[in-house]
Structures are given as C-alpha cells and as structure tokens.
Scaffold this active site. Structure first.
Site, PDB file in Angstrom:
ATOM      1  N   GLU A   1       0.829  -1.202   0.000  1.00  0.00           N
ATOM      2  CA  GLU A   1       0.000   0.000   0.000  1.00  0.00           C
ATOM      3  C   GLU A   1       0.867   1.258   0.000  1.00  0.00           C
ATOM      4  OE1 GLU A   1      -3.954   1.735   0.118  1.00  0.00           O
ATOM      5  OE2 GLU A   1      -3.049  -0.148  -0.507  1.00  0.00           O
TER       6      GLU A   1
ATOM      7  N   THR B   1     -12.825   5.147 -13.508  1.00  0.00           N
ATOM      8  CA  THR B   1     -11.822   4.782 -12.501  1.00  0.00           C
ATOM      9  C   THR B   1     -12.071   3.399 -11.937  1.00  0.00           C
ATOM     10  OG1 THR B   1     -10.635   5.659 -10.583  1.00  0.00           O
ATOM     11  CG2 THR B   1     -13.039   5.722 -10.498  1.00  0.00           C
TER      12      THR B   1
END
Length: 1016
Positions: free
Chosen positions: A440, A547
């Site tokens: 992440e 997206t």
C-alpha cells in the site's frame, strides 16, 4: 512476445477471472462479496455501522455481479478457442443481467419493477456516494451500452442500436427481452444519491442512505423545509469529510446517465462538484486529499497523486475525451422524465456556464493540474517519483510511494506524456518485482514498506497503466510485466473458492476477502493487454474507462453536429505552459538489435536502484550450488543459495530483449550544499525582529514563505537547480534546519541582517544593473485619500504603493506589508537614521519604480547615498535624499540653462529625439556641490500599465564618453537611470516631494545566486 505465448496468457487470464466469478455466483450470490479463504459470503457489519472500510463498499446490492458485467462483455469478444470462451462469456453476461433484473426488478413503476430483493435499489443501506457511483451506476451503464450495441461485442449484433430499445426490445436466448432495464436501474440508483448533493459547497456528502437519504447530515439545505426522517439512520455525528477524488470523480458516470436519459440533473451536479473542488486549489495549483463537503476547507493539507485525489486528475482528462465532439448539454429539465422524478440539488445554485460544460475547460484543468504536480510533487532525484507535499506551500510532507498512484503512469500515456509515463512506470515495475505485489505504501527514505501498510488487496492500478502504455508503445516489455503480474497472482493469491488479497506482501499472508474490483478491473485490464485485436482496442471513438474500469461512451445520434467551440475563460494559473502535450507522440524508436525500447533505456536500472532491487535475492533465478559451508561437525556441504540478485526486471523478461551493447547512465544525483552559521553571529539590526518574534530565528509567514530574523546557529541546506541549457544554474534553499521548503517558497531576509556578513559560502552582492527609485508623494485631505488628523505613527493601508516592482518584491509585498507595519513603531527611529528633523504631521505615499543603469563608455556610477527605506515598511519620514527636480522633456541639441545643474539634484528627460549620449551632452558643465546635479532620469515613451513599469525597458547604451555642450570630455560624468511608464511615470515624477534610491541585493554561494532568497 510470440503470439502463441500471448494466447496462452490470455487463456490463463480468462481462467483467473472465472475462478473468482463462478465461485462468487455459486457461493456468495446474491451477497455482496466473496470470502475466498473461508469460502463464505462477506456481508456488511450490522453490529458496527462505523466499520466504514467494510460497509462503505458493500452496498448490499449485489455489487460484485454489477462490477463484473462489463468484464463478461469484454470476454465475450474473445477469439475462437477450444474452451468456447466468447460464447460462454456472452451467455454469462446475459444471464447475469437476467439475475440482476430478477432481484431488483426492471426499473419500471408497475409490478415488473418489484424484484425478489427490492423495488429497484430501495434498500435501507447507508453507502458511500463515490463507491456507489463508480461501481454501481458505472457498472450498470457500461453493461447497458454493451447490451444495446453502443460498445462492441464480437458476433453480437443489434439491428438498430440508435433506436429506442424500450420500443424495440432485444430478445436474448435466455428468454430476457432487454429493453433498457439496466439503464432504468442505474437511473433509480443515481436518484437515490442525489440528496447527498444538497450542500452549500456543491460537493456531495460522503454517504447517503439509499432509502432515507441524508437525515444524518442535519445542516444540509435539504432539511430547511423538510423534517428529518425518524426512521432514518439519524446519526447527527456523521462526518462530512470526503476526498477530492470522491467529490470530483463522478462526472463520467453521471454525464453518460444524463445524456442517455435526457435528465440533466446528474451531469450538472457532478460537474458542479468537480469545479467546486478545482476552485479550492491552492495558489500553487495543488488540490488536497481531504476536503469538508459542508464547510469547503481542506482537511490535513496533504497533496499527492494517490489516495484521496487520484481519480480527480483522471476525470479531468477523461471528461474532456468523453465530451469531445458532442454538443453542450441541455440544462433545462424536460417536462416529463422517462422514469419519474425526485430531487434536484442544482436548484440551489446558478446554472453552470457554457465554459464549465465545455470539454476544453476540463482539458485546461488537467493541463494545469499536471503542471502543478510536475512542479511540486515530481522528484527527479535518483529516479523520477512523486512525493507528498503541503497543498499550500509545496513543501515535502512525506516520502512514500503510494500503490494507488500507480494509475498515474497510464493516465500520462493517455495524455500523450509518454516519456514521463514510461520512466515512472519503471518504478512500480521494480517495486512489483521486489514484492510480487505492490505494498500500500513504500518508503523511499527507509527503503522498505511504510509502517504496517504492506497489504495488497488485488488493486488494478499497476496493470491498468501497463495496459495503457503498451497500447501507446506496443513495446513487448509491458507484455512481460503483465505476465509477471499474472504469474505472481496465481502463485500467491489462489484459494479454492476465488482470489484473495494479501494482508502483507512480505509474508504472503492472505486476507479473507475478494474485492469486486479484482474481477471488474484487474482481470479486465489483464485480458485486454493480452488480446491486442479486441474490438475495444481498435475502436475509433471517444470512449473512456472509468476509474472502476467500466468502458463508457456517449452515443452519437444520427446527424449530430460537432461541439460548438466555447471561449475558455483565462483564469490566472501559476504554471500555464504553451508546450502542453496536445497530440499523441510517436512510440520510442527501437534500438538496433533489440526488441524493447524500454529495456534499452539508459536509466533502466535507476528505478531498480531506488527500490533496492539489487539487494533482494531473485527467487526466480534458480540456485547456485557452488557455495560451500561447514557443518558443526566439520563436514562441508553445499549451501542452497539463489543464483543471483536481480539484474533485470520484470523477472519474466527474457535476456534476448536486453541490448547487448546497452549502457547505463549515471544516477541522477542532486548537488547539495549545507551552511551552518555559528551561534555567536552578531546581527546589526536584529533587535526589532527579536522583539516581534520573541527571539525566534525563523518564522513561517502564512503560505508565502519563511522570514529569517537571525542567522545565529541556523543551518541552511541548498540544492543546485540545473536547467537543461545550464545558463541559469542557481542554488535553491531546500530546507532551513529540519524545516523543508516547497519548490517555489521564498526565504525573506532584510539587508540589515546580511550587512556584516562575510562568508565565502554566503555573501550579499549589490545588483549592478537594476535599482529601485523611491518617490515620496504627499497625500492631501482635499483628495480624499487620507484623513489629515490621522497620526503619523499609524501606517495607512493606502500609504504604501509599488509600481512595477521586481518579481520577488511583488511576492514579498503581500507577505511583509502587514508584518512590517506591525513593527513600524520599533523600526521607526528617524533621529538615528535620517537626521534630527522631527516628523511632520503629514502623510505620504511611497511609490517604487524599477530603474536600469546604462552600459557603455559613458556610463557613470550611481551616487553613494543613504538608501531609502523599504516602501512596504510603512515608515513615514520628512524627506528622501533629493528634493529639487528639473524637467527637460526630450532635451536634444539645445543646451540646458545653468540653473538646471546648479540648483537641482535631478534632471528628468523624455526618451527620444536623439541618442542617450546626445541628451547628456546638453547638460552644462558644473562643479560638484551638495546642491548641484546628482542624477539624470530618462523616462521611456511606452505608456505601459503601471504594474509592468520597469519590465519592458531595455538597458540604455552610452556608446561614447560623456561630453559637455562644448564637446569637451566631461571631467565629472553624470549618473543616469532609465525607467518605463511613459506619460504616467513622467507625471508621477512631477508630483514627487522627494526621491531616493534603494539598491537591490542578492546572495551568492560559490559563485551562483541563491534564487529563492529575497533580500528586502
């Protein structure tokens, strides 16, 4: 890559998708998500409504099925194979739609609109607006466009795709008559989100209840005349914080919905939210990650390209693409809405302008957003990457690489910024090669995972960028990068009932969840990468991927005109650039004897070095049995060691693609210089600042920069800025102590602090070309400009003026105006500085005009006089250096009277009529005296705007030595200055009570200017 190998990878991708989708349909359906480890459905957490990480996404409306429909439609165009992939995917696509209609009805008001679970999406479920739009609404619209033939499916033919499908249903083999059910359901779902747009800012609240609306946002204008629903989720403590992406990334889905239904509410609300976010960008062009939808202010102050703001930039560019070639929208509500009516948040605001609806305006937003990112977030040190900076100052706040930011390389490829796309994608390729996934966050500074943020939930951003760059370059490098991703997912994330994410990329521990975007995006982009002949890859139309990876297009009606060109308003943008990319560049040329331009880049290993990939064992390289170690009993045995570290990446890349004569360029190093001032440095006039600051050496002055009060014990770190032409090399102060500065932040210091400085690495230099003329103009009460009874000890806002100041001083004016006025009473010591005369009961306006010195044989030095005070300090004094002026107009060929030089300090001339040398030759000879002539000021004839005086003036040339009117060389040459401004400047000089000079200074270190240090 050989076509057969590409076909194998395509088949493996199809298998990957179906391994997850089939188990979802068989086990989890109709629940929201699948838990691939425990093989049980993943549902919302009813016991903890604040578990937003789970509940915001799981909308309790068959999210994974909706998210997967467009992927099925894309797989339906698979080329013929032994597994019957295309026909199976088409049947599953149609069956999935039938199942969805069975659950939620067909979107009509009658009995057919009631499904087994709900009528439409009438469920008591609090959802996140952003996630519901991009997954739910976007998934329904994309599947609808495939179903009616507006988006292509090989072998699937719709007779008249432009006709109203509601009047002529499409009959499928599963018995469903498709007549627009998904469009009506998408309309129903979107209408349930409209209450969230009832805000004072135009940005939507982050959450809404699909049944009850927003009773938990008690300050919404929606509640002005409506009582709150007692059956709602009445939590008055609901947070109003959203993110820039969540508020501004709704335009694609809502615009397509409005264009398909004829209902303008959605498009206008989404565009207004986008422009509301954009209007809040900082003075340096950055947008923050977090924003309060109710109050409108930034939260946290961080600006980056990743989490919080990512898709905002994406939608700026893609909205331009989607709308290009289409007419401006109709903003008038139709008399009859096809599927009923509900709330209209647009009624709270003025209608959007044509500019705000224009695709060109969105392109401008993208260009300026990208320019600000390149200016403030892009770091070219070692290997290019993007940092996190303060939204207002641009000062670095964090040095991590965000997994979500991997999308940006693909966006750059779409925008035509191909080289930047390739170089930044290399970094994520190296990072994936190291961890077989993307953590992440990864710390550039520490060279490891940032804290505990080591999970990878199956995100698509890296493979999305890989796909887009491959489409732009056709470089096989990206096929091998895609193969690496596919192999690593298969090896690490497979479970008996689907695909899990990784809780920690370092250990490989799985998490108990399969995200809908894994099937809706990751598998989709992977498949399209390995199917170069897919109809979408050859579609010549203005379609975009949202997206969430859903393809969308606005159908062009027969005979539709092209969009009307709308004049775009010229907002002041800090980084406008005429060189913005507006065309698609050619792919990089392949080097000789090599199959990959990317593999042959001289900076290829820079990304590997930044990620420390060369220190990580390559688990794919085999083992080296030659290393021998001794056992405890003295016997030796071969140690199983990996054969080598990484020498190329991705790990699937064959050596045949590496150039045999390739060369690696030197790493990009940043030259720095650190200066530490001794703690006993004495400053001559630091006392006034100490009184103001309480002895602090530095102070941040809002968002404009840093003020240095004293250099005592201060540590300055400077970096060398080297433009490509190397003509403007200069130092930039990068940090003061432990305080980092933004790229355009200024450091302000008074000349008094530097007066006695004698350091070879940090010394003050006087500008030999430019100087500032200070005009003292009395303000009279009759003119209504200043009250005559006002005390001279109270500086007035109108008593300070600057005309055509140099750029650094223009920036410093707003910063120091109020600051220096606060300390005027401390600094104002005219008895010690300007003589014993008392300050009269008068008020003056001080005007600063830049002036330029001449060059050539006849140039003379300026008089050495005491400098005038800084006009922005607000100091009132009786008189500056010179009071007596003679105005000679053009003064060519006619000798001036003797009184002009004997009784006047300054002669003012107009430019023109003769040369500068000839003008000076009209001045009589005279003996130097305190009352005699000291300076000639020539005023140019250009009547420029006062704000530009001094910027358009060329340096005058005195091409011969100065002579008297009789032709004899002048024994005492006269100093000369030239100013701009034409008639206005000439009249300003006529109204001047007195005039002084203020020199300009800059600081140099090792022969180079410190560019962001402003000497006041």
């Amino acid at each position: 890559m050989h076509p057969d190998r590409i076909a194998e990878l395509r088949h493996e991708t199809v298998d990957m998708f179906y391994h997850g989708f089939d188990h979802y349909m068989h086990i989890a359906f109709p629940e929201d998500e699948l838990r691939p480890v425990s093989c049980t459905p993943l549902t919302r957490d009813p016991l903890n409504p604040r578990n937003v990480e789970l509940n915001d996404v799981l909308g309790n409306y068959s999210l994974t099925l909706i998210d997967s429909l467009s992927t099925l439609a894309i797989l339906a165009s698979a080329p013929p194979d032994g597994n019957n992939t295309g026909p199976k995917a088409l049947a599953d696509f149609q069956d999935g739609i039938a199942a969805l209609v069975g659950l939620y009805g067909d979107g009509r008001p009658g009995p057919s609109g009631q499904g087994t679970r709900a009528r439409g999406f009438d469920v008591d479920s609090k959802v996140q607006v952003f996630e519901t739009v991009i997954r739910g609404v976007g998934g329904l619209l994309s599947a609808h466009l495939f179903a009616v033939g507006e988006l292509p499916i090989s072998g699937y033919h719709v007779p008249k795709p432009n006709e109203d499908v509601g009047q002529q249903p499409i009959i499928w083999s599963n018995g469903l008559k498709y007549d627009g059910q998904l469009l009506r359901l998408g309309f129903d779902l979107a209408q349930r989100l409209l209450p969230a747009f009832y805000t004072k800012t135009g940005m939507p609240y982050p959450r809404v209840n699909l049944r009850h609306g927003i009773p938990f946002y008690v300050n919404s204008p929606l509640h002005d005349n409506v009582s709150l629903d007692p059956n709602g989720d009445g939590d008055s403590a609901e947070i109003t914080e959203t993110c820039s992406a969540g508020a501004g990334s709704l335009v694609l889905e809502f615009t397509v919905l409005s264009r398909l239904t004829g209902d303008p509410r959605f498009e206008q609300a989404a565009k207004r939210a986008f422009w509301s976010v954009w209007a809040r960008r900082s003075n340096i062009g950055l947008i923050g990650a977090g924003v309060d939808a109710e109050a409108g202010h930034w939260i946290g102050g961080f600006a980056g390209i990743g989490a919080g703001s990512d898709s905002f930039f994406e939608y700026a560019l893609k909205t331009h693409i989607l709308l290009s070639g289409h007419e401006l929208p109709n903003q008038t509500m139709p008399s009859q809405i096809p599927y009923g009516s509900w709330l209209d948040p647009n009624s709270l605001y003025e209608p959007l302008s044509d500019e705000e609806n224009s695709p060109d305006q969105f392109l401008d937003a993208w260009h300026n957003a990208h320019a600000a990112i390149k200016r403030h977030l892009y770091s070219g040190v070692h290997h290019p990457h993007y940092t996190v900076a303060h939204v207002n100052t641009g000062s670095p706040q964090a040095y991590w690489i965000d997994s979500l930011g991997a999308y940006y390389s693909g966006l750059l490829a779409i925008a035509g910024e191909l080289d930047e796309a390739i170089e930044t994608h290399l970094l994520y390729t190296a990072l994936w090669t190291r961890y077989s996934a993307l953590p992440e966050r990864w710390s550039v500074r520490d060279g490891n995972v940032e804290g505990t943020l080591g999970w990878w939930p199956g995100r698509p951003e890296f493979i999305e960028s890989t796909y887009h760059i491959y489409r732009a370059t056709k470089d096989p490098w990206y096929l091998y990068a895609g193969e690496m991703v596919l192999k690593d997912i298969t090896r690490r994330c497979w479970t008996p009932c689907g695909w899990s994410g990784l809780q920690d990329v370092r250990t490989g521990v799985k998490n108990d969840r399969m995200e809908s975007f894994f099937l809706g995006e990751t598998a989709k982009y992977m498949y399209l990468l390995f199917d170069p002949d897919h109809p979408l890859n050859k579609l010549d139309a203005s379609y975009v991927f949202t997206t969430e990876g859903h393809p969308l297009i606005i159908p062009r009606k027969p005979g539709q005109r092209k969009t009307r060109k709308v004049p775009v308003r010229q907002d002041v943008q800090p980084y406008d650039d005429v060189n913005f990319t507006t065309t698609c560049p050619l792919p990089p040329k392949l080097p000789p004897l090599s199959g990959s331009a990317t593999a042959a880049r001289p900076d290829l290993y820079h990304a590997s070095s930044l990620i420390r990939l060369h220190h990580i064992p390559n688990i794919h390289s085999g083992v080296d049995p030659d290393t021998v170690l001794a056992n405890a009993d003295g016997q030796s045995k071969p140690e199983v060691k990996l054969r080598s570290n990484h020498t190329h990446f991705p790990w699937t890349l064959p050596l045949s693609l590496m150039p045999t004569d390739g060369m690696c360029a030197a790493l990009r190093q940043q030259h720095t210089s650190t200066i530490e001032f001794p703690s006993n440095t004495q400053q001559s006039v630091g006392s006034a600042f100490n009184l103001m600051f309480g002895g602090n050496n530095i102070m941040r002055m809002g968002n404009d920069g840093i003020a240095i009060n004293s250099l005592n014990g201060l540590k300055l770190t400077m970096v060398l800025e080297e433009p490509p032409d190397s003509l403007d090399r200069a130092w930039r102060i990068h940090s003061i102590g432990n305080l980092p500065l933004g790229r355009d932040e200024k450091v302000y210091i008074t000349r008094d602090v530097l007066a006695d400085m004698n350091d070879p690495l940090f010394h003050r230099l006087r500008d030999g070309v430019l100087v500032d003329i200070i005009l003292q103009i009395e303000i009279t009460p009759e003119k209504g400009e200043v009250n005559a009874t006002t005390s001279e000890m109270e500086p007035q806002p109108d008593s300070v003026s600057s005309i055509g100041m140099q750029e650094s001083n223009l920036e410093a004016t707003g910063l120091f105006n109020s600051f220096l006025q606060h300390i005027t009473s401390v600094l104002r010591e005219p008895t010690a500085t300007f003589g014993p005369e008392p300050i009269p009961k008068r008020n003056y306006q001080y005007v600063e005009i830049p002036a330029i010195t001449p060059t050539g044989l006849g140039a003379a030095p300026l008089p050495d006089v005491r400098e005038a005070p800084n006009p922005i300090s607000g100091i009132q004094i009786e008189s500056l250096t010179w009071k007596r002026f003679y105005f000679a107009d053009e003064s060519c060929y006619t000798k001036l009277p003797e009184v002009a030089v004997k009784a006047h300090n300054i002669i003012v001339m107009r430019r023109g009529g003769c040369s500068f040398s000839e003008k000076l030759s009209t001045i009589p000879s005279f003996a130097p005296h305190r009352s005699a002539l000291k300076l000639v000021i020539v005023v140019s004839n250009e009547n420029d705007d006062p704000e530009t005086w001094g910027f358009n003036v060329i340096r005058p040339l005195l091409d011969e030595v100065q002579k008297t009117p009789s032709g004899i060389q002048r024994r005492h040459p006269i100093a000369m200055l030239m100013v701009g401004g034409g008639d206005e400047a000439y009249e300003a000089l006529k109204s001047t009570q007195s005039l002084g000079l203020r020199r300009r200074y800059h600081v140099e270190s090792q022969g180079l200017t410190v560019s962001n240090l402003v000497v006041l």
